[in-house]
Design an enzyme around this catalytic site. Sequence first.
Site, PDB file in Angstrom:
ATOM      1  CE  LYS A  78       7.297   4.712  -1.313  1.00  0.00           C
ATOM      2  NZ  LYS A  78       7.084   4.846   0.388  1.00  0.00           N
ATOM      3  CB  SER A 159      10.661   6.212   1.292  1.00  0.00           C
ATOM      4  OG  SER A 159       9.531   5.857   1.484  1.00  0.00           O
ATOM      5  CB  SER A 183       7.816   7.316   4.108  1.00  0.00           C
ATOM      6  OG  SER A 183       9.393   6.714   4.140  1.00  0.00           O
TER       7      SER A 183
END
Lengths: 493, 493
Positions: A78, A159, A183
């Site tokens: 990420k 997210s 997330s």
Amino acid sequence: MTALTDLGIAALRDGVKDGAFSAREVATAFNASVEKGRALNAFIVETPDLALAAADAADAARASGDLKPLSGVPLGIKDLFCTKGVQTTAASRILEGFEPVYESTVSGKLFAAGAGMLGKLNMDEFAMGSSNETSGFGNVISPWRRSDGGNAALAPGGSSGGSSTAVSARLCPGATGTDTGGSIRQPAAFTGISGIKPTYGRCSRFGIVAFASSLDQAGPMARDVRDCAILLEAMAGFDVRDSTSLDLPVPKWEAGLSADLKGKRVGIPKEYRIDGVPAEIDAVWEQGIAWLRDAGAEIVEVSLPHTKYALPTYYIIAPAEASSNLARYDGVRYGLRVAPEQGSLADMYEATRAAGFGAEVKRRIMIGTYVLSAGFYDAYFNQAQKVRALIARDFERAWASCDLLLTPTAPSAAFGLGEKSDDPIAMYLNDVFAVPASLAGLPAMSVPAGLDGQGLPLGLQIISRALDEQTVLNAGLAIEQRAGFTHRPEAWW
Amino acid sequence: MSDYRIQGATGEWEVVIGLEVHAQVVSEAKLFSGAATAFGAEPNTQVSLVDAAMPGMLPTPNVECIRQAVRTGLAIDAKINQWSRFDRKNYFYADLPQGYQISQLYHPLVGEGQITVDLPGENGAGATKTIGIERIHVEQDAGKLMHDQHPSFSYVDLNRSGVALMEIVSRPDMRSPEEAGAYVRKLRAILRYVGSCDGNMEQGSMRADVNVSVRKPGEAFGTRTETKNVNSVRFIMAVIEHEARRQVEVIEDGGVVVQETRLYDPDRNETRSLRSKEDAHDYRYFPDPDLLPLELSDAFVEDCRASLPELPDAKRSRYEGELGLSAYNADVLTAEVETARWFEALLAAGKGDAAFAQRASNWVISDLFGALNKLGKGIEDSPVTPAQASSLLGLVADGTLSGTLAKQVFEIMLETGEDPDKIVEERGLKQTSDTGAIEAVIAEIMAANADKVAEYRAGKDKLFGFFVGQTMKAMAGKANPGVVNELLKKALG
């Protein structure tokens, strides 16, 4: 033969070890998959060479007999994790072009364990969002489509939407995520994969671009529970560079996996039955209860009375911390600088931050600034801190009568891109089930449990006591074995 | 000491003063990073990734800085808060990379304490006054802007960014510039004894924010102003004088004193407004979520206590009580840590009793200080070591050197740095009690001054001094004065 990209972490690790295929073949296959999947916009940066280099090292390690736990396994990282020499932006234009000279502890541990990096995964800007629509680099598109024949683009969750999409679409076998208020769990649920947020402090936050420091936790996202256990073992551990990291040994979670829940009591929090949640969510929840009972667990109803305050509490604390954490993006030392002609320092700050931050980030900075400001601090921030303590106490009390909690992960299946982007509150409500465990710092996981009427994945959430990731993983495994979730998105990209 | 009063048109005014002293903590590394702290390094050479607030960097407390602050607290008899916490003070400025300063607003490390200061009394009678300390907290220093490096840009030096400061906040207990000056000098002496701050005001390692208000004696406190960053005792006293007069004028002219922050201009000896309360920053203090509360064990505090040296007040009363030094000598020898250290070394080298201590104290204050003054050197740079001084005093005590010879030898020691024994030996400066040699000289002098001998014998007693002087001169100062006296009396009859 199964395509290499259909294999998960454990299968790839074992295959490389057994010589069924080389690590280089694996990396090459995933690199190709990443390239083919560009329409999903899951990656901000692709790093095929790094994946190959790690693969070659893994093949050499096999030859010399010193394979590491993740040798031969390529991962997506990420973009919130700082990666040495590879652009790290947190999906924000304000950090475009920023190449850290340091490695985050978590990514560094994964690489030290032999893993390679396929690229940096797209996400909501600074991890603020539940749909990936706040990314400064264009939203990720879910690989899933509704079964109604329409091809409406769906949200991959957020997210960690790049992570969820990349794993679900077989662009990578596993990925790192971070979870501040859902997330990891919500995008995992939206895309039919597994993801665990460990206890706050299990994974070092060093080198992870901060959103809300008291809530941010890294965790793995992968295709099944075992893969999550393998990755988490490599990611977790004490780090002197993060004072909030826990100085405890990392348990052998993979070795401890067991779907036998005899003697475990599963709490069903009545406050999580909220109005307006689709019947399909309730149905999959009931199904999950039945599965856990089948696995030997006893089911009890519990009460978490302050649940309804969790979301407002979260939306005070997280923006407050973010408003301060994001002050460093000022155009002075790195990243974007917009300096108006003849402008003052304040003009530079304003122009840089106006240009570099997206609307959601600005909204949260303003909310956070407001709740910390003189005259409002006590009514908002201080009050939220107190309520947060009550929410944590709710869980503490629940553990008197149960060992884990089972809830839906999200109140709906994936929604269409654009459907909620004009209504922040509706968007925030998506994390209603995820946020309480974040506020209490507890380990929580989402596992896929079934499909809704439109053929979209639904997830179930398991929460347990602080430090008891094993119970979370074991309950996840029990559901996984009974759900037999083998659905995958049909490749349209 | 009579009360300090400002004479205004409407009568006498009393000044109320409180000081916030910022003292840089002596420590190898910064408060939350491992970067070095030495003064005067090239710009931006002592900056870690944490100090530059790179994305994902986290502060980790440096225990040495905490230890120094606790030791300081113990030295002023203060309450040590074994549970304290760091807060963020948020504001934007180019010398503040994080966009916030990590400080302690709500729960400081050190609570209430006090310092006793000596005030010059009337007729030489000293008075003391106890000044309350409200708190000491630790915080980060900011960097430094440089405006003279480029025609259109300012540069930032982050060497000082993150260096640990103690903010020592007094009660508004001072009532005159002299009291404030005495307080700062005493505080500085204590810090230097403890070794927690070098007290170097020129280099900025100690500076004060000066809070001043005026009132009619006996009335309630007036509105105060705060003059920032004053960096010498002289300036602090000047600020108080100037600011008190200014406030009296404002009030007597029918105005009101505005609560504001002011700056001192030493060139013009005046203060001017920097910003008013209305323009004051809203710092949005909140607990730093990157740091856990600081919890100190009893053992840690006791270890800090055990590490404290004898402090100036205790040392002074020991010098007076046990060594029998005069109050003046005890005061002078303990006021500065370097003097005290030097004198202690002299006492140790002399292994002497109280009588030695008294002689030594007189010698240090008159001879050594006089010589150092001429050389323009501090005692820490004295060319004569305590061991050498002890030898010199020993030579006087055992009659080897007369007072005059001792001064000669001392002069040579200052020039050459040689040991007094060696000087005496090589240059034949030993005092002589050889009666034969002295009698011969006396006989010569009497023969050459027959008239004066007659006058003396006729009753002009004061001519005795003349004969002593002549004899000593002829003996090149090396004759034992006692023996000379005795022999002269005999010869002159």
